[in-house]
Every structure is written in C-alpha cells, then in structure tokens.
Write an enzyme that holds these catalytic residues in place. Structure first.
Site, PDB file in Angstrom:
ATOM      1  N   CYS A 145      -8.899  10.892 -62.986  1.00 46.40           N
ATOM      2  CA  CYS A 145      -9.740  11.522 -61.956  1.00 46.40           C
ATOM      3  C   CYS A 145     -10.500  12.729 -62.510  1.00 46.40           C
ATOM      4  O   CYS A 145     -11.689  12.642 -62.804  1.00 46.40           O
ATOM      5  CB  CYS A 145      -8.898  11.965 -60.761  1.00 46.40           C
ATOM      6  SG  CYS A 145      -8.138  10.615 -59.828  1.00 46.40           S
ATOM      7  N   ARG A 146      -9.806  13.849 -62.653  1.00 41.88           N
ATOM      8  CA  ARG A 146     -10.477  15.109 -62.975  1.00 41.88           C
ATOM      9  C   ARG A 146     -10.947  15.218 -64.421  1.00 41.88           C
ATOM     10  O   ARG A 146     -12.100  15.586 -64.677  1.00 41.88           O
ATOM     11  CB  ARG A 146      -9.547  16.290 -62.662  1.00 41.88           C
ATOM     12  CG  ARG A 146      -9.192  16.402 -61.206  1.00 41.88           C
ATOM     13  CD  ARG A 146      -8.115  17.429 -60.964  1.00 41.88           C
ATOM     14  NE  ARG A 146      -6.839  16.953 -61.511  1.00 41.88           N
ATOM     15  CZ  ARG A 146      -5.734  17.677 -61.571  1.00 41.88           C
ATOM     16  NH1 ARG A 146      -5.747  18.929 -61.134  1.00 41.88           N
ATOM     17  NH2 ARG A 146      -4.622  17.175 -62.052  1.00 41.88           N
ATOM     18  N   SER A 147     -10.071  14.932 -65.382  1.00 44.81           N
ATOM     19  CA  SER A 147     -10.481  15.123 -66.776  1.00 44.81           C
ATOM     20  C   SER A 147     -11.564  14.142 -67.223  1.00 44.81           C
ATOM     21  O   SER A 147     -12.494  14.553 -67.918  1.00 44.81           O
ATOM     22  CB  SER A 147      -9.274  15.134 -67.724  1.00 44.81           C
ATOM     23  OG  SER A 147      -8.526  13.946 -67.649  1.00 44.81           O
ATOM     24  N   CYS A 173      -5.903  16.551 -67.576  1.00 43.13           N
ATOM     25  CA  CYS A 173      -5.344  16.578 -66.223  1.00 43.13           C
ATOM     26  C   CYS A 173      -4.038  15.782 -66.242  1.00 43.13           C
ATOM     27  O   CYS A 173      -3.538  15.447 -67.313  1.00 43.13           O
ATOM     28  CB  CYS A 173      -6.334  16.067 -65.177  1.00 43.13           C
ATOM     29  SG  CYS A 173      -6.693  14.300 -65.236  1.00 43.13           S
ATOM     30  N   ASP A 177      -6.317  17.921 -57.411  1.00 39.87           N
ATOM     31  CA  ASP A 177      -6.250  16.526 -57.829  1.00 39.87           C
ATOM     32  C   ASP A 177      -6.710  15.621 -56.695  1.00 39.87           C
ATOM     33  O   ASP A 177      -6.021  15.481 -55.693  1.00 39.87           O
ATOM     34  CB  ASP A 177      -4.827  16.169 -58.241  1.00 39.87           C
ATOM     35  CG  ASP A 177      -4.738  14.846 -58.961  1.00 39.87           C
ATOM     36  OD1 ASP A 177      -5.689  14.046 -58.871  1.00 39.87           O
ATOM     37  OD2 ASP A 177      -3.715  14.608 -59.628  1.00 39.87           O
TER      38      ASP A 177
END
Length: 156
Positions: A13-15, A8, A125
């Site tokens: 956050c996301r990865s 990301c 995100d």
C-alpha cells in the site's frame, strides 16, 4: 547514484505508492539517472504480489505507473545499500532502527519528517482503513519535500 528505499508493513500500500510517486517526480525533474527508488516491507506476507488495488487505483487516476512492481521484504543489506531509508510510521521506523543497530550507514527517517509544517508524523495504513486518497495526499506532499531535501543535500 543516490538510492532511496521506502518501507511500510507489507509493501503493498504505502511504500509502493511512495516509490511510484517519487519515481514520477524524479523523472519529471530529469534526475532518473541520479536517483534510484525502491520499496520493501517489514513483513513477508505479500512478497511477490503487486501493489494493493486501492494503491493501483489512486495512482492510475494520477497517471503514475506501478508496472513491474512486486512486494518484497526489507533485508539487513538494504540498510547499507540505500542512502535514504524512509519509513511510513513509527512502528516501521523502530523495526528499521533495530535492524540497523547502533551505527546505521544510511539515513533512516519517516516520510512525514520532511513535511515540517505537518503535525502528522505517521502515514496511516490504508490496508485497514481504506483511506487511499488521504494517504496519497500525504505521500504526494512527503515525496515533494523529500525530493527537495535530497536535491539540497546532494547538490543536484
């Protein structure tokens, strides 16, 4: 060993959420000795930092560990060392394709590409929106479908 890398923007956050979720699923399937999972960010702003508080909170609710996870930046060498490089959105995907050049040695795709029934292509995100629950639901579904795909592709 099958190697999966989630990518990301900043790797907080996301990865890392996807890394932790897939690790949990792989452990439950007793495949930890066959599948290795990591995550990285396109940018270097957060290198060395733990996952974002919102990511930690949502994963804690699900009893999924983020112990020892620290943000790092994706390196060109990652694109030859990982079999599956999974971007969270189109922007990350474009950056990865640019890094890989014309003949990538790994499969580069978006997480939501594995959720064929979804019309959503990008995982948003939550750093900017704060929508960690929504993102978790997408990551959970995407990781389930990704693991199914890997098991089918790799015969495990």
């Amino acid at each position: 060993m099958i190697r999966v890398l989630f990518v990301c923007l900043g790797n907080i956050c996301r990865s890392p959420m996807a890394e932790a979720v897939l690790r949990s699923k792989v452990a439950q399937a007793e495949l930890s000795d066959q599948i290795e999972i990591d995550s990285a960010g396109i940018g270097d702003w957060h290198v060395g930092e733990p996952p974002h508080e919102g990511t930690r909170e949502i994963l804690l609710k699900q009893q999924i560990s983020v112990d020892g996870m620290k943000a790092r930046q994706v390196k060109e060498g990652d694109l030859s060392q990982f079999h599956y490089v999974i971007a969270m959105d189109a922007s990350n995907l474009g950056e990865l394709h640019e890094m890989a050049g014309v003949n990538p040695s790994s499969s580069i795709s978006r997480l939501m590409d594995y959720v064929s029934e979804s019309e959503i292509e990008d995982v948003p995100d939550p750093y900017f929106e704060g929508n960690f629950e929504e993102v978790y639901q997408m990551v959970e579904e995407g990781c389930s479908k990704l693991l199914e795909h890997i098991r089918d592709e790799e015969g495990i």
